[in-house]
Scaffold this motif. Structure first.
Motif, PDB file in Angstrom:
ATOM      1  N   GLY A   1       4.925  34.622 -11.593  1.00 32.14           N
ATOM      2  CA  GLY A   1       4.241  33.326 -11.503  1.00 32.14           C
ATOM      3  C   GLY A   1       2.924  33.435 -10.767  1.00 32.14           C
ATOM      4  N   TYR A   2       2.937  34.169  -9.664  1.00 33.27           N
ATOM      5  CA  TYR A   2       1.707  34.355  -8.899  1.00 33.27           C
ATOM      6  C   TYR A   2       0.662  35.113  -9.723  1.00 33.27           C
ATOM      7  CZ  TYR A   2      -1.506  36.106  -5.356  1.00 33.27           C
ATOM      8  OH  TYR A   2      -2.635  36.429  -4.648  1.00 33.27           O
ATOM      9  N   SER A   3       1.091  36.113 -10.464  1.00 31.21           N
ATOM     10  CA  SER A   3       0.162  36.896 -11.284  1.00 31.21           C
ATOM     11  C   SER A   3      -0.494  36.044 -12.358  1.00 31.21           C
ATOM     12  CB  SER A   3       0.898  38.076 -11.931  1.00 31.21           C
ATOM     13  OG  SER A   3       1.408  38.950 -10.956  1.00 31.21           O
ATOM     14  N   LEU A   4       0.266  35.139 -12.948  1.00 30.31           N
ATOM     15  CA  LEU A   4      -0.308  34.231 -13.947  1.00 30.31           C
ATOM     16  C   LEU A   4      -1.397  33.360 -13.323  1.00 30.31           C
ATOM     17  CD1 LEU A   4       2.966  33.139 -15.791  1.00 30.31           C
ATOM     18  CD2 LEU A   4       1.062  34.388 -16.820  1.00 30.31           C
ATOM     19  N   LEU A   5      -1.119  32.824 -12.134  1.00 30.56           N
ATOM     20  CA  LEU A   5      -2.087  31.968 -11.451  1.00 30.56           C
ATOM     21  C   LEU A   5      -3.328  32.758 -11.059  1.00 30.56           C
ATOM     22  CD1 LEU A   5      -2.694  29.183 -10.227  1.00 30.56           C
ATOM     23  CD2 LEU A   5      -1.488  29.914  -8.168  1.00 30.56           C
ATOM     24  N   LEU A   6      -3.131  33.952 -10.518  1.00 34.09           N
ATOM     25  CA  LEU A   6      -4.257  34.786 -10.108  1.00 34.09           C
ATOM     26  C   LEU A   6      -5.117  35.190 -11.305  1.00 34.09           C
ATOM     27  CD1 LEU A   6      -5.870  36.558  -8.175  1.00 34.09           C
ATOM     28  CD2 LEU A   6      -4.073  38.283  -8.345  1.00 34.09           C
ATOM     29  N   THR A   7      -4.477  35.527 -12.415  1.00 37.49           N
ATOM     30  CA  THR A   7      -5.231  35.912 -13.610  1.00 37.49           C
ATOM     31  C   THR A   7      -6.044  34.743 -14.145  1.00 37.49           C
ATOM     32  OG1 THR A   7      -3.514  37.525 -14.172  1.00 37.49           O
ATOM     33  CG2 THR A   7      -5.042  36.906 -15.920  1.00 37.49           C
ATOM     34  N   ALA A   8      -5.463  33.552 -14.111  1.00 39.37           N
ATOM     35  CA  ALA A   8      -6.202  32.364 -14.542  1.00 39.37           C
ATOM     36  C   ALA A   8      -7.422  32.148 -13.646  1.00 39.37           C
ATOM     37  CB  ALA A   8      -5.289  31.141 -14.521  1.00 39.37           C
ATOM     38  N   MET A   9      -7.248  32.332 -12.337  1.00 41.42           N
ATOM     39  CA  MET A   9      -8.372  32.176 -11.422  1.00 41.42           C
ATOM     40  C   MET A   9      -9.469  33.192 -11.723  1.00 41.42           C
ATOM     41  SD  MET A   9     -10.119  33.440  -8.622  1.00 41.42           S
ATOM     42  CE  MET A   9      -9.021  34.622  -7.803  1.00 41.42           C
ATOM     43  N   ALA A  10      -9.061  34.462 -11.913  1.00 40.74           N
ATOM     44  CA  ALA A  10     -10.045  35.504 -12.199  1.00 40.74           C
ATOM     45  C   ALA A  10     -10.823  35.197 -13.481  1.00 40.74           C
ATOM     46  CB  ALA A  10      -9.350  36.856 -12.305  1.00 40.74           C
ATOM     47  N   TRP A  11     -10.122  34.690 -14.475  1.00 40.67           N
ATOM     48  CA  TRP A  11     -10.777  34.343 -15.748  1.00 40.67           C
ATOM     49  C   TRP A  11     -11.777  33.203 -15.545  1.00 40.67           C
ATOM     50  CZ3 TRP A  11      -8.676  30.097 -19.165  1.00 40.67           C
ATOM     51  CH2 TRP A  11      -9.496  29.916 -20.293  1.00 40.67           C
ATOM     52  N   ARG A  12     -11.346  32.125 -14.874  1.00 36.57           N
ATOM     53  CA  ARG A  12     -12.228  30.976 -14.713  1.00 36.57           C
ATOM     54  C   ARG A  12     -13.399  31.278 -13.786  1.00 36.57           C
ATOM     55  NH1 ARG A  12     -10.530  26.022 -16.483  1.00 36.57           N
ATOM     56  NH2 ARG A  12     -12.743  25.577 -16.225  1.00 36.57           N
ATOM     57  N   ALA A  13     -13.239  32.265 -12.911  1.00 30.51           N
ATOM     58  CA  ALA A  13     -14.339  32.613 -12.008  1.00 30.51           C
ATOM     59  C   ALA A  13     -15.581  33.043 -12.783  1.00 30.51           C
ATOM     60  CB  ALA A  13     -13.913  33.722 -11.060  1.00 30.51           C
ATOM     61  N   GLY A  14     -15.383  33.575 -13.993  1.00 31.38           N
ATOM     62  CA  GLY A  14     -16.510  34.013 -14.795  1.00 31.38           C
ATOM     63  C   GLY A  14     -17.495  32.911 -15.106  1.00 31.38           C
ATOM     64  N   GLY A  15     -17.045  31.659 -15.097  1.00 33.48           N
ATOM     65  CA  GLY A  15     -17.939  30.535 -15.360  1.00 33.48           C
ATOM     66  C   GLY A  15     -18.917  30.266 -14.235  1.00 33.48           C
ATOM     67  N   PHE A  16     -18.721  30.900 -13.085  1.00 34.68           N
ATOM     68  CA  PHE A  16     -19.621  30.698 -11.948  1.00 34.68           C
ATOM     69  C   PHE A  16     -20.598  31.860 -11.784  1.00 34.68           C
ATOM     70  CE2 PHE A  16     -17.919  26.814 -10.893  1.00 34.68           C
ATOM     71  CZ  PHE A  16     -18.326  26.337  -9.649  1.00 34.68           C
ATOM     72  N   GLY A  17     -20.781  32.650 -12.812  1.00 34.62           N
ATOM     73  CA  GLY A  17     -21.784  33.697 -12.763  1.00 34.62           C
ATOM     74  C   GLY A  17     -21.201  35.065 -12.464  1.00 34.62           C
ATOM     75  N   PRO A  18     -22.058  36.092 -12.472  1.00 35.35           N
ATOM     76  CA  PRO A  18     -21.576  37.476 -12.357  1.00 35.35           C
ATOM     77  C   PRO A  18     -20.929  37.795 -11.016  1.00 35.35           C
ATOM     78  CG  PRO A  18     -23.988  37.384 -12.314  1.00 35.35           C
ATOM     79  CD  PRO A  18     -23.521  36.037 -12.707  1.00 35.35           C
ATOM     80  N   TYR A  19     -21.434  37.230  -9.918  1.00 34.49           N
ATOM     81  CA  TYR A  19     -20.823  37.530  -8.620  1.00 34.49           C
ATOM     82  C   TYR A  19     -19.375  37.051  -8.584  1.00 34.49           C
ATOM     83  CZ  TYR A  19     -25.587  38.352  -6.897  1.00 34.49           C
ATOM     84  OH  TYR A  19     -26.865  38.837  -6.721  1.00 34.49           O
ATOM     85  N   ALA A  20     -19.159  35.802  -8.963  1.00 35.66           N
ATOM     86  CA  ALA A  20     -17.802  35.259  -8.954  1.00 35.66           C
ATOM     87  C   ALA A  20     -16.924  35.981  -9.966  1.00 35.66           C
ATOM     88  CB  ALA A  20     -17.836  33.756  -9.247  1.00 35.66           C
ATOM     89  N   ALA A  21     -17.480  36.355 -11.112  1.00 34.20           N
ATOM     90  CA  ALA A  21     -16.697  37.065 -12.123  1.00 34.20           C
ATOM     91  C   ALA A  21     -16.176  38.396 -11.580  1.00 34.20           C
ATOM     92  CB  ALA A  21     -17.545  37.296 -13.377  1.00 34.20           C
TER      93      ALA A  21
END
Length: 244
Positions: free
Chosen positions: A171-191
């Motif tokens: 469950g935690y891995s699913l949440l973390l992966t979703a966060m990592a994916w959505r971080a890409g929308g905030f530019g290269p540093y966040a990605a």
């Protein structure tokens, strides 16, 4: 509220706060260096002292720079996770993982509220339209890549995980992966920060599964984690810089 009033540096108070931001950032970098050096040297006491200071300093820097409250909250929940994971028992590990999970929810909420980008004034015709469609499809491609990596990793590591941690870690891995994916929308540093956060926690999971580890495994976990939180912070601050 006017645009001027919303800018952190537009008032005397905001300017004074930003003057303190650089020393706090320097303190964060010094503590991070001491923590990593302590791990390399095997100085456990240095790690026990330095690790709990990292996220409060980074959160303080972000707050002084006028960061969104969700970013500050995410960093402070990361601090909670850091503190609990210092204890070597399953209950503390689960509580710490839960604290990190709440931090990821904060990141997801932040990224969801501000990650959308327009396709440009020419997106409805000609090359602009094709460019807009390309930008729209990029998150789906990235998301698909993250999903494949997550599934492969879970399939490989599942048999070696303790039975009572398999479901919480999944469950935690699913949440973390979703966060990592959505971080890409905030530019290269966040990605990059999101990807490094995923890597850091994958290294922890391989340790729990008792897979072969690189020399000084705690060093690599902390290096990728510190870089992840710093880059996520930089990505958000860049996105929300005054006048943007």
């Amino acid at each position: 509220m006017t645009a001027t009033a919303s800018r952190p540096g537009s008032t005397g108070t905001g300017r004074r706060a930003e003057r303190f931001a650089r020393p706090v950032l320097l303190a964060f970098l010094l503590v991070a260096t001491a923590d990593l050096a302590g791990l390399i040297a095997g100085a456990e006491t240095v790690h026990l002292v330095a690790k709990p200071l990292l996220m409060p300093l980074l959160a303080g820097y972000a707050a002084l720079r006028g960061a969104p409250r969700l970013l500050v909250a995410a960093l402070l929940f990361g601090w909670g996770g850091d503190v609990f994971l210092l204890a070597d028992n399953d209950l503390a590990f689960l509580v710490g993982m839960g604290s990190f999970a709440v931090g990821h929810v904060c990141y997801l909420t932040l990224f969801g509220s501000g990650s959308g980008s327009g396709s440009g004034s020419g997106s409805g015709r000609g090359d602009g339209g094709r460019e807009g469609r390309g930008r729209a499809s990029a998150p789906m491609v990235t998301g698909g890549g993250y999903a494949v990596v997550l599934v492969v990793f879970l399939v490989l590591i599942w048999p070696d995980l303790p039975a009572d941690l398999r479901i919480p870690l999944t469950g935690y891995s699913l949440l973390l992966t979703a966060m990592a994916w959505r971080a890409g929308g905030f530019g290269p540093y966040a990605a990059v920060g999101g990807a490094l956060f995923l890597l850091s926690d994958a290294l922890i999971a391989t340790g729990i599964a008792e897979w072969p580890q690189a020399p000084a495994p705690d060093f690599w976990v902390m290096l990728t984690y510190i870089a992840a939180q710093a880059l996520l912070t930089l990505g958000v601050l860049t996105k929300h810089k005054p006048g943007a």
